[in-house]
Design a protein around this motif. Structure first.
Motif, PDB file in Angstrom:
ATOM      1  N   SER A   1       1.538   3.290   6.695  1.00 50.25           N
ATOM      2  CA  SER A   1       1.503   2.323   7.804  1.00 50.25           C
ATOM      3  C   SER A   1       0.224   1.528   7.819  1.00 50.25           C
ATOM      4  O   SER A   1      -0.816   2.240   7.483  1.00 50.25           O
ATOM      5  CB  SER A   1       1.727   3.130   9.102  1.00 50.25           C
ATOM      6  OG  SER A   1       0.712   3.756   9.414  1.00 50.25           O
ATOM      7  N   GLU A   2      -0.122   0.394   8.365  1.00 41.97           N
ATOM      8  CA  GLU A   2      -1.107  -0.282   8.573  1.00 41.97           C
ATOM      9  C   GLU A   2      -2.131   0.481   9.496  1.00 41.97           C
ATOM     10  O   GLU A   2      -3.485   0.609   9.175  1.00 41.97           O
ATOM     11  CB  GLU A   2      -1.004  -1.580   9.394  1.00 41.97           C
ATOM     12  CG  GLU A   2      -2.204  -2.665   9.404  1.00 41.97           C
ATOM     13  CD  GLU A   2      -2.573  -3.102   7.958  1.00 41.97           C
ATOM     14  OE1 GLU A   2      -3.644  -3.336   7.620  1.00 41.97           O
ATOM     15  OE2 GLU A   2      -1.624  -3.172   6.981  1.00 41.97           O
ATOM     16  N   GLU A   3      -1.501   1.298  10.253  1.00 45.01           N
ATOM     17  CA  GLU A   3      -2.601   2.263  11.355  1.00 45.01           C
ATOM     18  C   GLU A   3      -3.259   3.235  10.309  1.00 45.01           C
ATOM     19  O   GLU A   3      -4.280   3.388  10.359  1.00 45.01           O
ATOM     20  CB  GLU A   3      -1.784   2.775  12.423  1.00 45.01           C
ATOM     21  CG  GLU A   3      -2.363   3.683  13.164  1.00 45.01           C
ATOM     22  CD  GLU A   3      -1.746   4.392  14.385  1.00 45.01           C
ATOM     23  OE1 GLU A   3      -2.082   5.510  14.486  1.00 45.01           O
ATOM     24  OE2 GLU A   3      -0.703   3.775  14.889  1.00 45.01           O
TER      25      GLU A   3
ATOM     26  N   ASN B   1       0.814  -1.305  -0.186  1.00 45.90           N
ATOM     27  CA  ASN B   1       0.030  -0.010  -0.096  1.00 45.90           C
ATOM     28  C   ASN B   1       0.917   1.162   0.131  1.00 45.90           C
ATOM     29  O   ASN B   1       1.731   1.487   0.636  1.00 45.90           O
ATOM     30  CB  ASN B   1      -0.875   0.106   1.104  1.00 45.90           C
ATOM     31  CG  ASN B   1      -2.044  -0.838   1.018  1.00 45.90           C
ATOM     32  OD1 ASN B   1      -2.801  -0.994   0.259  1.00 45.90           O
ATOM     33  ND2 ASN B   1      -2.124  -2.086   2.079  1.00 45.90           N
TER      34      ASN B   1
END
Length: 150
Positions: free
Chosen positions: A138-140, A117
């Motif tokens: 980031s995933e967050e 991503n």
């Protein structure tokens, strides 16, 4: 009594001065590509906070997709039509819209083969043409975004 006729006639016949809220995306894609509109998926979302739903288009088919992904088009809804704002190649799903903005437009998160991503930031004219050259995210931050294509 004549005063009651005016609101009724506007209701009955409509008002031609009001802008169309969702113009024809098929026509806009055909014009943008100078070619009959190929198969595509579309998601509508207000990317520039003007109250009109813009269009994010994912093209489909072997003319528009390769091993790295497909072409993505972003159109601005002007109320009367859709105007091409950006074309990006090698774009994959999922695609999400962040709450953050740059130059008045929401940032996008797209999948990029080999990078995962990545963040697509509007530079004032368009989004980047090649997601694989953008920074990861980031995933967050991904979890905070609104997914428009799964």
């Amino acid at each position: 009594m004549k005063l009651l006729w005016i609101p009724f006639s506007l209701f009955l016949f409509g008002c031609s001065e009001q802008p169309q809220l969702r113009p024809d995306i098929h026509q806009a894609v055909s014009v943008a590509l100078e070619h009959n509109a190929p198969d595509f998926d579309v998601a509508y979302t207000d990317l520039n906070s003007d109250g009109l739903e813009d269009a994010v288009v994912m093209l489909k088919g072997m003319n528009w997709c390769g091993s790295g992904g497909c072409s993505m088009l972003v159109f601005q809804n002007t109320g009367a039509d859709f105007t091409l704002i950006s074309k990006s190649t090698v774009t994959g799903r999922p695609i999400s819209v962040t709450k953050t903005k740059n130059n008045g437009w929401n940032d996008l998160i797209v999948w990029s083969k080999g990078k995962g991503n990545v963040l697509m930031i509007f530079d004032g004219k368009n989004y980047p043409s090649n997601p694989s050259l953008q920074e990861g995210i980031s995933e967050e931050d991904i979890l905070k975004a609104k997914t428009i294509f799964k």
